[in-house]
Motif scaffolding. Sequence first.
Motif, PDB file in Angstrom:
ATOM      1  N   GLY A 179      -7.683   6.924  -5.661  1.00  0.00           N
ATOM      2  CA  GLY A 179      -9.100   6.631  -5.553  1.00  0.00           C
ATOM      3  C   GLY A 179      -9.912   7.727  -4.895  1.00  0.00           C
ATOM      4  N   LEU A 180     -10.962   7.313  -4.192  1.00  0.00           N
ATOM      5  CA  LEU A 180     -11.938   8.226  -3.624  1.00  0.00           C
ATOM      6  C   LEU A 180     -11.481   8.792  -2.280  1.00  0.00           C
ATOM      7  N   LEU A 181     -12.098   9.901  -1.879  1.00  0.00           N
ATOM      8  CA  LEU A 181     -11.737  10.539  -0.618  1.00  0.00           C
ATOM      9  C   LEU A 181     -11.987   9.620   0.580  1.00  0.00           C
ATOM     10  N   ALA A 182     -12.984   8.759   0.491  1.00  0.00           N
ATOM     11  CA  ALA A 182     -13.258   7.839   1.592  1.00  0.00           C
ATOM     12  C   ALA A 182     -12.080   6.916   1.878  1.00  0.00           C
ATOM     13  N   GLN A 183     -11.214   6.734   0.876  1.00  0.00           N
ATOM     14  CA  GLN A 183     -10.019   5.899   1.048  1.00  0.00           C
ATOM     15  C   GLN A 183      -8.754   6.716   1.292  1.00  0.00           C
ATOM     16  N   SER A 184      -8.894   8.028   1.383  1.00  0.00           N
ATOM     17  CA  SER A 184      -7.702   8.872   1.529  1.00  0.00           C
ATOM     18  C   SER A 184      -7.063   8.766   2.909  1.00  0.00           C
ATOM     19  N   TRP A 185      -7.723   8.055   3.842  1.00  0.00           N
ATOM     20  CA  TRP A 185      -7.049   7.778   5.114  1.00  0.00           C
ATOM     21  C   TRP A 185      -5.776   6.975   4.888  1.00  0.00           C
ATOM     22  N   ARG A 186      -5.686   6.293   3.760  1.00  0.00           N
ATOM     23  CA  ARG A 186      -4.509   5.484   3.443  1.00  0.00           C
ATOM     24  C   ARG A 186      -3.275   6.342   3.140  1.00  0.00           C
ATOM     25  N   GLN A 187      -3.458   7.665   3.007  1.00  0.00           N
ATOM     26  CA  GLN A 187      -2.323   8.571   2.797  1.00  0.00           C
ATOM     27  C   GLN A 187      -2.201   9.579   3.940  1.00  0.00           C
ATOM     28  N   GLN A 188      -2.901   9.323   5.052  1.00  0.00           N
ATOM     29  CA  GLN A 188      -2.819  10.186   6.224  1.00  0.00           C
ATOM     30  C   GLN A 188      -1.547   9.881   7.026  1.00  0.00           C
ATOM     31  N   GLU A 202       6.094   1.130  -5.864  1.00  0.00           N
ATOM     32  CA  GLU A 202       5.963   0.763  -4.454  1.00  0.00           C
ATOM     33  C   GLU A 202       4.657   1.243  -3.824  1.00  0.00           C
ATOM     34  N   MET A 203       4.039   2.228  -4.432  1.00  0.00           N
ATOM     35  CA  MET A 203       2.884   2.859  -3.824  1.00  0.00           C
ATOM     36  C   MET A 203       1.660   1.961  -3.665  1.00  0.00           C
ATOM     37  N   PRO A 204       1.306   1.117  -4.647  1.00  0.00           N
ATOM     38  CA  PRO A 204       0.091   0.302  -4.472  1.00  0.00           C
ATOM     39  C   PRO A 204       0.127  -0.575  -3.225  1.00  0.00           C
ATOM     40  N   ALA A 205       1.243  -1.224  -2.975  1.00  0.00           N
ATOM     41  CA  ALA A 205       1.338  -2.090  -1.797  1.00  0.00           C
ATOM     42  C   ALA A 205       1.259  -1.288  -0.515  1.00  0.00           C
ATOM     43  N   ALA A 206       1.849  -0.094  -0.532  1.00  0.00           N
ATOM     44  CA  ALA A 206       1.822   0.748   0.663  1.00  0.00           C
ATOM     45  C   ALA A 206       0.394   1.189   0.980  1.00  0.00           C
ATOM     46  N   LEU A 207      -0.344   1.611  -0.024  1.00  0.00           N
ATOM     47  CA  LEU A 207      -1.729   2.021   0.205  1.00  0.00           C
ATOM     48  C   LEU A 207      -2.582   0.841   0.666  1.00  0.00           C
ATOM     49  N   ALA A 208      -2.368  -0.309   0.046  1.00  0.00           N
ATOM     50  CA  ALA A 208      -3.177  -1.481   0.377  1.00  0.00           C
ATOM     51  C   ALA A 208      -2.910  -2.002   1.783  1.00  0.00           C
ATOM     52  N   SER A 209      -1.692  -1.822   2.274  1.00  0.00           N
ATOM     53  CA  SER A 209      -1.322  -2.386   3.577  1.00  0.00           C
ATOM     54  C   SER A 209      -1.659  -1.490   4.758  1.00  0.00           C
ATOM     55  N   ALA A 210      -2.164  -0.294   4.503  1.00  0.00           N
ATOM     56  CA  ALA A 210      -2.491   0.630   5.590  1.00  0.00           C
ATOM     57  C   ALA A 210      -3.583   0.046   6.482  1.00  0.00           C
ATOM     58  N   GLU A 211      -3.444   0.254   7.785  1.00  0.00           N
ATOM     59  CA  GLU A 211      -4.428  -0.204   8.768  1.00  0.00           C
ATOM     60  C   GLU A 211      -4.926   1.001   9.541  1.00  0.00           C
ATOM     61  N   ALA A 212      -6.195   1.333   9.342  1.00  0.00           N
ATOM     62  CA  ALA A 212      -6.738   2.579   9.887  1.00  0.00           C
ATOM     63  C   ALA A 212      -6.568   2.686  11.400  1.00  0.00           C
ATOM     64  N   ALA A 213      -6.772   1.605  12.101  1.00  0.00           N
ATOM     65  CA  ALA A 213      -6.723   1.644  13.565  1.00  0.00           C
ATOM     66  C   ALA A 213      -5.331   1.958  14.099  1.00  0.00           C
ATOM     67  N   ARG A 214      -4.307   1.696  13.302  1.00  0.00           N
ATOM     68  CA  ARG A 214      -2.934   1.878  13.774  1.00  0.00           C
ATOM     69  C   ARG A 214      -2.369   3.260  13.439  1.00  0.00           C
ATOM     70  N   LEU A 215      -3.038   4.009  12.582  1.00  0.00           N
ATOM     71  CA  LEU A 215      -2.482   5.283  12.125  1.00  0.00           C
ATOM     72  C   LEU A 215      -2.260   6.301  13.246  1.00  0.00           C
ATOM     73  N   PRO A 216      -3.244   6.570  14.112  1.00  0.00           N
ATOM     74  CA  PRO A 216      -3.026   7.613  15.129  1.00  0.00           C
ATOM     75  C   PRO A 216      -1.831   7.329  16.039  1.00  0.00           C
ATOM     76  N   LYS A 217      -1.682   6.096  16.478  1.00  0.00           N
ATOM     77  CA  LYS A 217      -0.571   5.769  17.370  1.00  0.00           C
ATOM     78  C   LYS A 217       0.763   5.948  16.652  1.00  0.00           C
ATOM     79  N   ARG A 218       0.838   5.484  15.414  1.00  0.00           N
ATOM     80  CA  ARG A 218       2.081   5.637  14.655  1.00  0.00           C
ATOM     81  C   ARG A 218       2.403   7.115  14.413  1.00  0.00           C
ATOM     82  N   ARG A 219       1.382   7.888  14.058  1.00  0.00           N
ATOM     83  CA  ARG A 219       1.564   9.329  13.850  1.00  0.00           C
ATOM     84  C   ARG A 219       2.117   9.991  15.103  1.00  0.00           C
ATOM     85  N   ASP A 220       1.520   9.682  16.237  1.00  0.00           N
ATOM     86  CA  ASP A 220       1.933  10.324  17.488  1.00  0.00           C
ATOM     87  C   ASP A 220       3.303   9.849  17.947  1.00  0.00           C
TER      88      ASP A 220
END
Length: 251
Positions: A179-188, A202-220
Amino acid sequence: MEFMKIGIIGTGHIGKTLVHRLSGAGHDVKVANSRGPHTIGADVLASGGRAVHAAEAVADVDVAILSIPLCRIPAIAPLIAAVSVETVVIDTSNYYPVRDGRIVAIESGQVESLWVVEQLGRTVVKAWNAIGSDSFAKKGRAAGSPDRIAIPVAADREADRKIGMALVNDTGFDGFDAGLLAQSWRQQPGAPSYCTDLTGDEMPAALASAEAARLPKRRDLAFAAVMERIEGVSTNPDAEYSLRLNRALFM
């Protein structure tokens, strides 16, 4: 897909594999780094890529691929400003504050790809950022293979996204329309789709289940776990360790 003229800036792990795969697929590939063409080894060019200076790499090409750390994007903006408006620009970078320094806008929630757009002054395609370098180098498969890994591709212009997806396919992976760049946080980094080697099914469910607020903590957490594993040993963790870690933390 049809023959394309491609310029790649960056000869790190992802950039090197891009040169191999895209030149091996029959595209005309030029590659540059920050140190000059004389520093690009024969191993990078083994499949037919040509080493050039950075300005030449993005001149008269259909696609320009930036495979550099995100913190270096602003420095390369003047070079991209000279690129034809018809050239598709693809960005493979990810934000890691330990490496890139703290970027206030991204820390405040701006999508990484949209920050890149602001720095370059033009739209981009986000691709090859959500695949680990080892998986990218070793796990490419022929189209139609049941275990073929999918790579999400985001862009605001549909034509650009289709080109990105086609080139991903040429590198041995299924290009997945994210999709659009505004939704590309789902692949960050930190997202379920990030470096977890998922198939297209498997990819659609993975993209749909992403939670923006949880990404930085998981990344770190993932970064810290790898650093802890490295300490006191003479070799880096193997790629399968990183894959298992990402699946445990991100999914």
